[in-house]
Scaffold this active site. Structure first.
Site, PDB file in Angstrom:
ATOM      1  N   LYS A 145       0.858  -1.193   0.000  1.00  0.00           N
ATOM      2  CA  LYS A 145       0.000   0.000   0.000  1.00  0.00           C
ATOM      3  C   LYS A 145       0.891   1.239   0.000  1.00  0.00           C
ATOM      4  CE  LYS A 145      -1.795   2.931   2.672  1.00  0.00           C
ATOM      5  NZ  LYS A 145      -1.733   4.152   1.855  1.00  0.00           N
TER       6      LYS A 145
ATOM      7  N   GLU B  17       9.671   1.257  10.602  1.00  0.00           N
ATOM      8  CA  GLU B  17      10.744   2.260  10.415  1.00  0.00           C
ATOM      9  C   GLU B  17      10.071   3.614  10.556  1.00  0.00           C
ATOM     10  OE1 GLU B  17      13.885   1.672  10.046  1.00  0.00           O
ATOM     11  OE2 GLU B  17      13.882  -0.467   9.559  1.00  0.00           O
TER      12      GLU B  17
ATOM     13  N   CYS C 122      13.613  10.999   6.845  1.00  0.00           N
ATOM     14  CA  CYS C 122      13.514  10.573   8.245  1.00  0.00           C
ATOM     15  C   CYS C 122      14.830  10.788   8.979  1.00  0.00           C
ATOM     16  CB  CYS C 122      13.120   9.102   8.293  1.00  0.00           C
ATOM     17  SG  CYS C 122      14.204   8.069   7.316  1.00  0.00           S
TER      18      CYS C 122
ATOM     19  N   GLU D  69       9.404  16.136  15.033  1.00  0.00           N
ATOM     20  CA  GLU D  69       9.875  15.988  13.650  1.00  0.00           C
ATOM     21  C   GLU D  69       9.067  16.933  12.768  1.00  0.00           C
ATOM     22  OE1 GLU D  69       8.826  12.343  11.608  1.00  0.00           O
ATOM     23  OE2 GLU D  69      10.866  12.208  10.825  1.00  0.00           O
TER      24      GLU D  69
HETATM   25  P1  NAD Z   1       2.285   8.373   7.872  1.00  0.00           P
HETATM   26  O1  NAD Z   1       2.515   7.561   9.086  1.00  0.00           O
HETATM   27  O2  NAD Z   1       1.246   9.424   7.912  1.00  0.00           O
HETATM   28  O3  NAD Z   1       1.867   7.418   6.659  1.00  0.00           O
HETATM   29  C1  NAD Z   1       2.685   6.347   6.254  1.00  0.00           C
HETATM   30  C2  NAD Z   1       1.821   5.320   5.560  1.00  0.00           C
HETATM   31  O4  NAD Z   1       0.905   4.791   6.510  1.00  0.00           O
HETATM   32  C3  NAD Z   1       0.976   5.868   4.412  1.00  0.00           C
HETATM   33  O5  NAD Z   1       0.917   4.921   3.384  1.00  0.00           O
HETATM   34  C4  NAD Z   1      -0.378   6.041   5.060  1.00  0.00           C
HETATM   35  O6  NAD Z   1      -1.468   5.963   4.161  1.00  0.00           O
HETATM   36  C5  NAD Z   1      -0.403   4.858   6.008  1.00  0.00           C
HETATM   37  N1  NAD Z   1      -1.330   5.009   7.123  1.00  0.00           N
HETATM   38  C6  NAD Z   1      -1.775   6.151   7.703  1.00  0.00           C
HETATM   39  N2  NAD Z   1      -2.662   5.863   8.682  1.00  0.00           N
HETATM   40  C7  NAD Z   1      -2.780   4.514   8.717  1.00  0.00           C
HETATM   41  C8  NAD Z   1      -3.534   3.615   9.502  1.00  0.00           C
HETATM   42  N3  NAD Z   1      -4.358   4.048  10.455  1.00  0.00           N
HETATM   43  N4  NAD Z   1      -3.390   2.290   9.283  1.00  0.00           N
HETATM   44  C9  NAD Z   1      -2.544   1.838   8.349  1.00  0.00           C
HETATM   45  N5  NAD Z   1      -1.827   2.634   7.547  1.00  0.00           N
HETATM   46  C10 NAD Z   1      -1.926   3.965   7.731  1.00  0.00           C
HETATM   47  O7  NAD Z   1       3.701   8.958   7.453  1.00  0.00           O
HETATM   48  P2  NAD Z   1       4.045   9.859   6.195  1.00  0.00           P
HETATM   49  O8  NAD Z   1       3.598  11.256   6.488  1.00  0.00           O
HETATM   50  O9  NAD Z   1       3.593   9.218   4.941  1.00  0.00           O
HETATM   51  O10 NAD Z   1       5.645   9.787   6.175  1.00  0.00           O
HETATM   52  C11 NAD Z   1       6.435  10.578   6.973  1.00  0.00           C
HETATM   53  C12 NAD Z   1       6.969   9.784   8.138  1.00  0.00           C
HETATM   54  O11 NAD Z   1       7.683   8.638   7.686  1.00  0.00           O
HETATM   55  C13 NAD Z   1       7.961  10.588   8.935  1.00  0.00           C
HETATM   56  O12 NAD Z   1       7.699  10.430  10.318  1.00  0.00           O
HETATM   57  C14 NAD Z   1       9.304   9.952   8.589  1.00  0.00           C
HETATM   58  O13 NAD Z   1      10.299  10.100   9.554  1.00  0.00           O
HETATM   59  C15 NAD Z   1       8.914   8.528   8.395  1.00  0.00           C
HETATM   60  N6  NAD Z   1       9.932   7.812   7.617  1.00  0.00           N
HETATM   61  C16 NAD Z   1      10.763   6.929   8.274  1.00  0.00           C
HETATM   62  C17 NAD Z   1      11.763   6.262   7.570  1.00  0.00           C
HETATM   63  C18 NAD Z   1      12.685   5.295   8.270  1.00  0.00           C
HETATM   64  O14 NAD Z   1      13.323   4.514   7.581  1.00  0.00           O
HETATM   65  N7  NAD Z   1      12.796   5.314   9.586  1.00  0.00           N
HETATM   66  C19 NAD Z   1      11.905   6.488   6.200  1.00  0.00           C
HETATM   67  C20 NAD Z   1      11.062   7.386   5.579  1.00  0.00           C
HETATM   68  C21 NAD Z   1      10.065   8.041   6.289  1.00  0.00           C
END
Ligand code: NAD
Length: 489
Positions: free
Chosen positions: A179, A255, A290, A389
């Site tokens: 997804k 992650e 991230c 963040e």
């Molecule tokens: P997010 O958590 O809002 O969304 C990530 C994914 O989760 C999306 O596909 C979203 O649709 C899905 N999602 C949202 N709510 C959900 C739910 N209730 N159930 C299941 N899936 C759900 O994050 P974002 O805004 O897309 O990305 C930014 C974040 O990602 C930042 O915090 C960043 O640090 C983190 N990130 C971490 C790494 C790492 O390797 N540690 C790498 C890249 C990004």
């Protein structure tokens, strides 16, 4: 290729399909606000269909039953397909999430292809084990694929984040249901088509675009998904572990976010290099990384000199059209994220930090989402911009007096993804690296990166590691087979 030509349908069991209830959502480009295409808004029924396709493929062993060398050949072809379509994929990524095309092409496509190739190449070189038991038995310790793997990824590096998970999962023989983020769904759909063309059998790699609550949760809660691999925010990551526990205790790997400290001591061996790294790493990908070193700690005695050098580099990161070949700072992924970044900037000012550069929305006449590269000095650990963040082009500069002072401040975070230390003192470098609670510590650089090294965090930056051979641990079960040996001698 024009955006309107992009196919936003899901890819389930080898075919492009609409969501079963026909729902779609708009895919808007942050470059200029234009509608790129409409995308299938998948829900429970579509996730059920994708998981069923993955399960059927796993059960009849059309993929996991192949010899590792055969899966390797297909994975390598898959990687080649990405490179053969590099310009198309880079354009898609840039239009969909706003990063400069030069990096979409040179970093995102190449890195995703390299990851697919590396795990493909690795899988026929890994041996199982025989335990050193008594000679009356033979104990085989073997790796087996877990089954159906759900993958949920964010929007900041859509292809790379997907590749870090699907590459080891597929190479190990699993079926995958991916997804992508609703903010950047297009390249994931195209990757699944390229996988089919490379020879990954239908049903093995499925993509269900949609919103988190509508498509992500059904995947994380699914009783027939064996493992969920998630990259995204710490807030949602916590929910993923709960959903795994509420359903079938699927393996859950996360992650998550970061607020990485970058520590520059007065005995830094090369101040100019440290300045370039501090500025280049926070502004790369518009700060939407991230592991961006968003907290810069400068030893008090060199603070002013260092800040002067930082400010001199900032104009070079002014946002510009992401499609122009020399642009280094592109668009923020969407209006919501841009407004969130601007809210943090307002909070920084309110709480008393000194705004030294940027702080405003930019390029308003384009209709896109742009924010100026922003520097705050005089930041203290209690301020919101030092704790949370921001995920945008905002650098918080803090100061310290000695090693114990900076270690206390640097570790004062719920996150522990990465960190850096700049010093010419080898003892100090090792001591600080050991004391920092982070999955990766950089010494006198911030840009080393390789598929061979694990990537992931301590504390609330997540559970598990992407990249390197360690990633196979997430997508395989360990099976022991005891064989009794009635020795004739
Ligand atoms: P997010 O958590 O809002 O969304 C990530 C994914 O989760 C999306 O596909 C979203 O649709 C899905 N999602 C949202 N709510 C959900 C739910 N209730 N159930 C299941 N899936 C759900 O994050 P974002 O805004 O897309 O990305 C930014 C974040 O990602 C930042 O915090 C960043 O640090 C983190 N990130 C971490 C790494 C790492 O390797 N540690 C790498 C890249 C990004």
């Amino acid at each position: 290729m024009l955006g309107q030509a992009y196919d936003g349908r899901a890819l389930i069991n080898g075919s492009r399909v609409h969501a079963q209830d026909g729902q779609t959502f708009d895919c808007i480009s942050p470059v200029d606000g234009r509608l790129l295409t409409t995308v299938a808004r998948c829900g429970q029924a579509d996730v059920d269909a994708a998981v069923a396709a993955g399960r059927a493929a796993f059960e009849d062993r059309r993929w996991c039953g192949l010899a590792p060398a055969a899966r390797k050949r297909v994975m390598v072809k898959f990687a080649d397909q990405l490179l053969a379509h590099a310009d198309e994929l880079a354009m898609m990524e840039t239009l969909d999430m706003g990063k400069p095309i030069r990096y979409a092409r040179s970093v995102d496509v190449n890195s995703a292809a390299n990851c697919l190739r590396w795990y493909g190449e690795a899988v026929d070189k890994i041996y199982d084990e025989i335990a050193p038991t008594a000679s009356t038995a033979l104990a085989l310790i073997q790796r087996e694929p877990v089954g159906v793997v759900g993958v949920i990824v964010p929007w900041n590096y859509p292809m790379i984040m997907a590749a870090w998970k699907i590459a080891p999962a597929l190479a190990a023989g699993n079926s995958v249901v991916l997804k992508p983020s609703e903010k950047s769904p297009l390249t994931a759909l195209r990757l699944a088509e390229l996988a089919l063309e490379a020879g990954i059998p239908p049903g093995v790699f499925n993509v269900v675009p949609g919103y988190g609550a509508e498509a992500g949760s059904p995947l994380a809660l699914h009783m027939d998904v064996d493992c969920i691999a998630f990259t995204g925010s710490t807030r949602v990551g916590k929910q993923i572990h709960v959903m795994a526990g509420q359903s079938n205790l699927k393996r859950a790997w996360t992650e998550l976010g970061g607020k990485s400290p970058n520590i520059v001591f007065a005995d830094c061996p090369d101040l100019d290099k440290a300045v370039e790294a501090a500025v280049g790493s926070i502004f790369f990908n518009q700060g939407e990384s991230c592991n961006a070193p968003s907290r810069l700690f400068v030893e008090a005695s060199i603070r002013d000199q260092f800040l002067e050098k930082v400010l001199a580099l900032v104009p070079g990161y002014a946002p510009a059209n992401p499609l122009a070949p020399d642009t280094v700072m592109g668009a923020i992924v969407d209006q919501t994220q841009m407004n969130s970044v601007l809210r943090y900037i307002a909070l920084g000012k309110q709480e008393g930090a000194a705004l030294l550069a940027g702080g405003e929305q930019a390029l308003l006449d384009t209709g896109g989402c742009y924010v100026q590269p922003t520097i705050f000095a005089g930041v203290t650990p209690g301020m919101t911009i030092a704790r949370e963040e921001i995920f945008g082009p905002v650098l918080s500069v803090l100061s310290f007096t000695d090693t114990s002072d900076v270690l206390r401040q640097a570790n004062q975070s719920i996150y522990g993804l990465q960190a850096a230390v700049w010093t010419r003192d080898i003892n100090k470098a090792h001591g600080v690296a050991r004391a920092l609670r982070a999955g990766t510590v950089h010494v006198n650089q911030y840009d080393e990166d390789d598929i061979t090294v694990p990537f992931g965090g301590y504390k609330q930056s997540g559970v598990g590691r992407d990249k390197s051979l360690h990633a196979f641990d997430k997508y395989t079960e360990t099976k022991t087979t005891w064989i009794r040996i009635d020795s004739p001698v």
